[in-house]
Design a protein around this motif. Structure first.
Motif, mmCIF file in Angstrom:
data_model
loop_
_atom_site.group_PDB
_atom_site.id
_atom_site.type_symbol
_atom_site.label_atom_id
_atom_site.label_comp_id
_atom_site.label_asym_id
_atom_site.label_seq_id
_atom_site.Cartn_x
_atom_site.Cartn_y
_atom_site.Cartn_z
ATOM 1 N N SER A 136 -15.297 1.001 -1.210
ATOM 2 C CA SER A 136 -14.477 2.452 -0.271
ATOM 3 C C SER A 136 -15.350 3.730 -0.507
ATOM 4 N N LEU A 137 -14.659 3.930 -1.753
ATOM 5 C CA LEU A 137 -15.227 5.439 -2.163
ATOM 6 C C LEU A 137 -17.202 5.806 -2.304
ATOM 7 N N GLU A 138 -17.414 4.756 -2.451
ATOM 8 C CA GLU A 138 -19.326 4.474 -1.978
ATOM 9 C C GLU A 138 -19.777 4.885 -0.414
ATOM 10 N N GLU A 139 -19.301 4.496 0.165
ATOM 11 C CA GLU A 139 -19.244 4.168 1.506
ATOM 12 C C GLU A 139 -19.598 6.494 2.063
ATOM 13 N N PRO A 140 -20.252 6.126 2.683
ATOM 14 C CA PRO A 140 -20.996 7.898 2.853
ATOM 15 C C PRO A 140 -20.097 7.767 3.581
ATOM 16 N N GLY A 141 -19.097 7.735 4.379
ATOM 17 C CA GLY A 141 -18.480 8.693 5.208
ATOM 18 C C GLY A 141 -16.255 8.609 4.414
ATOM 19 N N CYS A 142 -16.883 8.297 3.386
ATOM 20 C CA CYS A 142 -15.379 7.796 2.798
ATOM 21 C C CYS A 142 -15.208 9.338 2.029
ATOM 22 N N LEU A 143 -14.190 10.341 2.254
ATOM 23 C CA LEU A 143 -13.653 11.005 1.601
ATOM 24 C C LEU A 143 -12.600 11.743 0.471
ATOM 25 N N ALA A 144 -11.822 9.869 0.848
ATOM 26 C CA ALA A 144 -10.513 10.027 -0.139
ATOM 27 C C ALA A 144 -10.130 8.457 -0.489
ATOM 28 N N TYR A 145 -9.765 8.046 -1.342
ATOM 29 C CA TYR A 145 -9.248 6.448 -1.206
ATOM 30 C C TYR A 145 -8.201 6.545 -2.052
ATOM 31 N N GLN A 146 -7.218 6.734 -2.216
ATOM 32 C CA GLN A 146 -5.848 6.180 -3.078
ATOM 33 C C GLN A 146 -4.730 5.300 -2.962
ATOM 34 N N PRO A 147 -4.081 4.311 -3.467
ATOM 35 C CA PRO A 147 -3.146 3.215 -3.561
ATOM 36 C C PRO A 147 -2.142 4.333 -3.845
ATOM 37 N N TYR A 148 -0.913 4.131 -3.939
ATOM 38 C CA TYR A 148 0.526 4.686 -4.324
ATOM 39 C C TYR A 148 1.069 3.431 -4.507
ATOM 40 N N VAL A 149 2.293 3.846 -5.432
ATOM 41 C CA VAL A 149 3.324 2.609 -5.771
ATOM 42 C C VAL A 149 4.090 3.234 -5.642
ATOM 43 N N ASP A 150 5.693 3.019 -4.996
ATOM 44 C CA ASP A 150 6.609 3.293 -5.451
ATOM 45 C C ASP A 150 7.583 3.554 -6.637
ATOM 46 N N PRO A 151 7.655 4.448 -6.927
ATOM 47 C CA PRO A 151 8.171 4.424 -8.440
ATOM 48 C C PRO A 151 9.754 3.943 -8.646
ATOM 49 N N ASN A 152 10.411 3.394 -7.898
ATOM 50 C CA ASN A 152 11.818 3.107 -7.513
ATOM 51 C C ASN A 152 11.775 0.791 -7.043
ATOM 52 N N ASP A 153 10.259 1.070 -6.577
ATOM 53 C CA ASP A 153 9.671 -0.839 -6.112
ATOM 54 C C ASP A 153 8.896 -0.836 -6.350
ATOM 55 N N GLY A 154 8.483 -1.632 -7.290
ATOM 56 C CA GLY A 154 7.220 -1.798 -7.322
ATOM 57 C C GLY A 154 6.638 -2.266 -6.330
ATOM 58 N N ALA A 155 7.384 -3.260 -5.390
ATOM 59 C CA ALA A 155 6.724 -4.788 -4.333
ATOM 60 C C ALA A 155 6.183 -3.656 -3.167
ATOM 61 N N ARG A 156 6.653 -2.176 -3.583
ATOM 62 C CA ARG A 156 6.364 -1.032 -1.365
ATOM 63 C C ARG A 156 4.949 -0.279 -2.329
ATOM 64 N N MET A 157 4.109 -0.203 -1.637
ATOM 65 C CA MET A 157 2.886 0.396 -1.199
ATOM 66 C C MET A 157 2.476 1.088 -0.495
ATOM 67 N N LEU A 158 1.986 2.288 -0.831
ATOM 68 C CA LEU A 158 1.307 3.343 0.147
ATOM 69 C C LEU A 158 -0.536 3.439 0.228
ATOM 70 N N LEU A 159 -1.470 3.427 0.892
ATOM 71 C CA LEU A 159 -2.540 3.734 0.707
ATOM 72 C C LEU A 159 -2.738 4.708 1.519
ATOM 73 N N VAL A 160 -3.418 5.777 1.424
ATOM 74 C CA VAL A 160 -4.339 6.654 1.723
ATOM 75 C C VAL A 160 -5.688 7.177 2.034
ATOM 76 N N GLY A 161 -6.055 7.430 3.068
ATOM 77 C CA GLY A 161 -7.294 7.529 2.972
ATOM 78 C C GLY A 161 -8.084 8.039 4.158
ATOM 79 N N GLN A 162 -9.145 9.062 3.579
ATOM 80 C CA GLN A 162 -9.381 10.062 4.648
ATOM 81 C C GLN A 162 -11.271 9.007 4.743
ATOM 82 N N TRP A 163 -11.723 9.593 5.840
ATOM 83 C CA TRP A 163 -12.998 9.239 6.484
ATOM 84 C C TRP A 163 -13.258 10.936 7.126
ATOM 85 N N THR A 164 -14.728 10.676 7.431
ATOM 86 C CA THR A 164 -15.463 12.032 7.926
ATOM 87 C C THR A 164 -14.822 11.803 9.875
ATOM 88 N N GLY A 165 -14.316 10.459 10.501
ATOM 89 C CA GLY A 165 -14.749 10.378 11.829
ATOM 90 C C GLY A 165 -13.863 9.019 11.560
#
Length: 98
Positions: free
Chosen positions: A30-59
């Motif tokens: 994802s980060l190698e794509e020319p329009g991807c500015l950010a791409y990061q998964p996150y794990v809920d510290p209180n529940d390892g089964a819950r995760m978020l993915l936050v990504g940002q693209w140029t448009g």
């Protein structure tokens, strides 16, 4: 105009390690794509089964190309067998500054 995507995932019982692996495998291509500015998964510290993915693209076009990529489609297939329910996905557009 950048586009942010916030996706929330809930792993099926016993599948949280596979979910984390699938999301981490998406970082580099994802980060190698020319329009991807950010791409990061996150794990809920209180529940390892819950995760978020936050990504940002140029448009919207850059995000559309990401969603059409072969590795993204592969990840979708993997996630179908890992998630307890479909992911919740929100797309946000950065507000223009005055």
């Amino acid at each position: 105009m950048s586009v942010w995507v916030i996706a929330e995932f809930l792993a099926a019982p016993g599948r949280h390690d596979r979910l984390r692996t699938a999301l981490e495998a998406m970082i580099e291509p994802s980060l190698e794509e020319p329009g991807c500015l950010a791409y990061q998964p996150y794990v809920d510290p209180n529940d390892g089964a819950r995760m978020l993915l936050v990504g940002q693209w140029t448009g919207p076009d850059a995000l559309a190309e990401h969603l059409a990529g072969a590795y993204f489609r592969h990840a979708e297939q993997v996630l179908r067998g890992v998630l307890a329910r479909p992911a919740s996905v929100r797309e946000l557009v950065a507000a223009p500054t005055p």
